[in-house]
Design a protein around this motif. Structure first.
Motif, PDB file in Angstrom:
ATOM      1  N   LEU A  71       0.823  -1.207   0.000  1.00 56.88           N
ATOM      2  CA  LEU A  71       0.000   0.000   0.000  1.00 56.88           C
ATOM      3  C   LEU A  71       0.859   1.260   0.000  1.00 56.88           C
ATOM      4  O   LEU A  71       0.580   2.204  -0.745  1.00 56.88           O
ATOM      5  CB  LEU A  71      -0.932  -0.009   1.215  1.00 56.88           C
ATOM      6  CG  LEU A  71      -1.845   1.206   1.376  1.00 56.88           C
ATOM      7  CD1 LEU A  71      -2.709   1.421   0.141  1.00 56.88           C
ATOM      8  CD2 LEU A  71      -2.692   1.057   2.625  1.00 56.88           C
ATOM      9  N   LEU A  72       1.901   1.296   0.816  1.00 55.12           N
ATOM     10  CA  LEU A  72       2.755   2.486   0.863  1.00 55.12           C
ATOM     11  C   LEU A  72       3.366   2.801  -0.492  1.00 55.12           C
ATOM     12  O   LEU A  72       3.518   3.968  -0.857  1.00 55.12           O
ATOM     13  CB  LEU A  72       3.853   2.315   1.916  1.00 55.12           C
ATOM     14  CG  LEU A  72       3.396   2.390   3.372  1.00 55.12           C
ATOM     15  CD1 LEU A  72       4.545   2.050   4.309  1.00 55.12           C
ATOM     16  CD2 LEU A  72       2.819   3.763   3.694  1.00 55.12           C
ATOM     17  N   LEU A  73       3.717   1.772  -1.249  1.00 56.13           N
ATOM     18  CA  LEU A  73       4.294   2.000  -2.572  1.00 56.13           C
ATOM     19  C   LEU A  73       3.243   2.324  -3.620  1.00 56.13           C
ATOM     20  O   LEU A  73       3.561   2.907  -4.657  1.00 56.13           O
ATOM     21  CB  LEU A  73       5.132   0.798  -2.995  1.00 56.13           C
ATOM     22  CG  LEU A  73       6.416   0.622  -2.192  1.00 56.13           C
ATOM     23  CD1 LEU A  73       7.138  -0.645  -2.603  1.00 56.13           C
ATOM     24  CD2 LEU A  73       7.328   1.832  -2.350  1.00 56.13           C
ATOM     25  N   ALA A  74       1.984   1.966  -3.358  1.00 58.49           N
ATOM     26  CA  ALA A  74       0.910   2.247  -4.319  1.00 58.49           C
ATOM     27  C   ALA A  74       0.354   3.663  -4.159  1.00 58.49           C
ATOM     28  O   ALA A  74      -0.226   4.210  -5.101  1.00 58.49           O
ATOM     29  CB  ALA A  74      -0.223   1.227  -4.150  1.00 58.49           C
ATOM     30  N   LEU A  75       0.528   4.252  -2.989  1.00 60.20           N
ATOM     31  CA  LEU A  75       0.013   5.603  -2.756  1.00 60.20           C
ATOM     32  C   LEU A  75       0.826   6.612  -3.557  1.00 60.20           C
ATOM     33  O   LEU A  75       2.038   6.445  -3.713  1.00 60.20           O
ATOM     34  CB  LEU A  75       0.071   5.938  -1.266  1.00 60.20           C
ATOM     35  CG  LEU A  75      -0.900   5.160  -0.382  1.00 60.20           C
ATOM     36  CD1 LEU A  75      -0.550   5.350   1.089  1.00 60.20           C
ATOM     37  CD2 LEU A  75      -2.332   5.601  -0.653  1.00 60.20           C
ATOM     38  N   PRO A  76       0.172   7.656  -4.053  1.00 57.24           N
ATOM     39  CA  PRO A  76       0.905   8.643  -4.864  1.00 57.24           C
ATOM     40  C   PRO A  76       1.980   9.368  -4.058  1.00 57.24           C
ATOM     41  O   PRO A  76       1.762   9.740  -2.902  1.00 57.24           O
ATOM     42  CB  PRO A  76      -0.186   9.614  -5.324  1.00 57.24           C
ATOM     43  CG  PRO A  76      -1.421   9.271  -4.575  1.00 57.24           C
ATOM     44  CD  PRO A  76      -1.233   7.957  -3.910  1.00 57.24           C
ATOM     45  N   ASP A  77       3.137   9.553  -4.676  1.00 56.34           N
ATOM     46  CA  ASP A  77       4.255  10.228  -4.023  1.00 56.34           C
ATOM     47  C   ASP A  77       4.031  11.724  -3.870  1.00 56.34           C
ATOM     48  O   ASP A  77       4.611  12.358  -2.995  1.00 56.34           O
ATOM     49  CB  ASP A  77       5.551  10.017  -4.812  1.00 56.34           C
ATOM     50  CG  ASP A  77       6.090   8.612  -4.669  1.00 56.34           C
ATOM     51  OD1 ASP A  77       5.823   7.969  -3.642  1.00 56.34           O
ATOM     52  OD2 ASP A  77       6.794   8.160  -5.594  1.00 56.34           O
ATOM     53  N   ASP A  78       3.196  12.298  -4.747  1.00 59.79           N
ATOM     54  CA  ASP A  78       3.032  13.745  -4.764  1.00 59.79           C
ATOM     55  C   ASP A  78       1.944  14.234  -3.807  1.00 59.79           C
ATOM     56  O   ASP A  78       1.628  15.414  -3.781  1.00 59.79           O
ATOM     57  CB  ASP A  78       2.747  14.230  -6.183  1.00 59.79           C
ATOM     58  CG  ASP A  78       1.491  13.600  -6.768  1.00 59.79           C
ATOM     59  OD1 ASP A  78       0.960  12.644  -6.163  1.00 59.79           O
ATOM     60  OD2 ASP A  78       1.051  14.057  -7.837  1.00 59.79           O
ATOM     61  N   ALA A  79       1.379  13.335  -3.003  1.00 55.36           N
ATOM     62  CA  ALA A  79       0.350  13.717  -2.034  1.00 55.36           C
ATOM     63  C   ALA A  79       0.825  13.350  -0.637  1.00 55.36           C
ATOM     64  O   ALA A  79       1.627  12.427  -0.465  1.00 55.36           O
ATOM     65  CB  ALA A  79      -0.956  12.995  -2.352  1.00 55.36           C
ATOM     66  N   PRO A  80       0.322  14.065   0.366  1.00 57.07           N
ATOM     67  CA  PRO A  80       0.710  13.699   1.738  1.00 57.07           C
ATOM     68  C   PRO A  80       0.256  12.269   2.052  1.00 57.07           C
ATOM     69  O   PRO A  80      -0.793  11.820   1.596  1.00 57.07           O
ATOM     70  CB  PRO A  80      -0.053  14.697   2.606  1.00 57.07           C
ATOM     71  CG  PRO A  80      -0.512  15.772   1.701  1.00 57.07           C
ATOM     72  CD  PRO A  80      -0.580  15.209   0.328  1.00 57.07           C
ATOM     73  N   LEU A  81       1.051  11.574   2.837  1.00 55.13           N
ATOM     74  CA  LEU A  81       0.718  10.217   3.240  1.00 55.13           C
ATOM     75  C   LEU A  81      -0.485  10.272   4.183  1.00 55.13           C
ATOM     76  O   LEU A  81      -0.447  10.965   5.191  1.00 55.13           O
ATOM     77  CB  LEU A  81       1.913   9.581   3.946  1.00 55.13           C
ATOM     78  CG  LEU A  81       1.845   8.102   4.261  1.00 55.13           C
ATOM     79  CD1 LEU A  81       1.749   7.284   2.971  1.00 55.13           C
ATOM     80  CD2 LEU A  81       3.076   7.678   5.029  1.00 55.13           C
ATOM     81  N   PRO A  82      -1.575   9.554   3.863  1.00 58.09           N
ATOM     82  CA  PRO A  82      -2.746   9.591   4.751  1.00 58.09           C
ATOM     83  C   PRO A  82      -2.512   8.785   6.017  1.00 58.09           C
ATOM     84  O   PRO A  82      -1.592   7.967   6.093  1.00 58.09           O
ATOM     85  CB  PRO A  82      -3.851   8.951   3.895  1.00 58.09           C
ATOM     86  CG  PRO A  82      -3.123   8.041   2.979  1.00 58.09           C
ATOM     87  CD  PRO A  82      -1.790   8.708   2.696  1.00 58.09           C
TER      88      PRO A  82
END
Length: 150
Positions: A71-82
Motif C-alpha cells: 500500500l505504501l508503494l501504491a500511494l501517490p508520491d506527490d500527495a501527503p501520506l494519509p
C-alpha cells in the motif's frame, strides 16, 4: 508514529524493515521486483507456537506488513501520506508453517480515496503452496497539519 521512513526505505531495492518496532523485532527484510515487494521472515526458534510450527500471530503480522508495504508503494508520491487505520484483517491459515524462512507478498486490489483493499499470501518453500492468505481493508484518512502521517 509516521510511516514516511518505511515508505522511504521501501523505495530501495532491498533492505531490513527496522524503522518500526515489530518488523525490526521479527527481523523482516524485503526485496523489490518491479512493483512487487517480497518480505522475508527469517526463522527463529522464538517464533514457534506449538511444537515445530510457526506461531499464527507471527504469520498474521507478516501478512499485515506485506499489505502495508504494498500500500505504501501504491500511494501517490506527490500527495501527503494519509493516516492508515486497519478496518479488517481476515487471515486464512491453510497449512502449518514449518521451522524455516517464510515469505509474503501483497497486492492492492483497489485503492480508493478512503479505503484500500488488499490481498496477501505467505509461503515457505513453494509460492504455489501458501501457508496463509489474508484480506485486508484499510481506511485512508486525511491528516491535519498538526498530527503526523501514517
Amino acid at each position: 508514529m509516521s510511516l514516511e521512513p518505511m515508505r522511504d526505505l521501501l523505495r530501495s531495492e532491498r533492505g531490513t524493515l527496522d524503522v518500526l518496532p515489530y518488523p525490526a523485532l521479527l527481523g523482516l527484510t524485503f526485496e523489490r521486483d518491479g512493483d512487487e515487494v517480497r518480505l522475508r521472515l527469517p526463522f527463529d526458534p522464538a517464533l514457534i507456537g506449538s511444537p515445530e510450527r510457526l506461531h499464527g500471530g507471527v504469520v498474521a503480522g507478516l501478512l499485515e506488513f506485506a499489505g502495508l508495504a504494498a500500500l505504501l508503494l501504491a500511494l501517490p508520491d506527490d500527495a501527503p501520506l494519509p493516516r492508515l487505520k486497519p478496518l479488517t484483517a481476515t487471515v486464512d491459515y491453510l497449512r502449518a508453517g514449518g521451522m524455516r524462512d517464510t515469505f509474503a507478498v501483497a497486492t492492492v486490489m483497489r485503492l480508493g480515496r478512503r479505503v484500500a483493499n488488499l490481498t496477501a499470501v505467505a509461503w515457505q518453500y513453494d509460492h504455489s503452496r501458501p501457508i496463509a492468505t489474508a484480506k485486508l481493508n484499510i481506511i485512508l484518512s486525511a491528516v491535519s497539519e498538526s498530527e503526523p502521517a501514517g
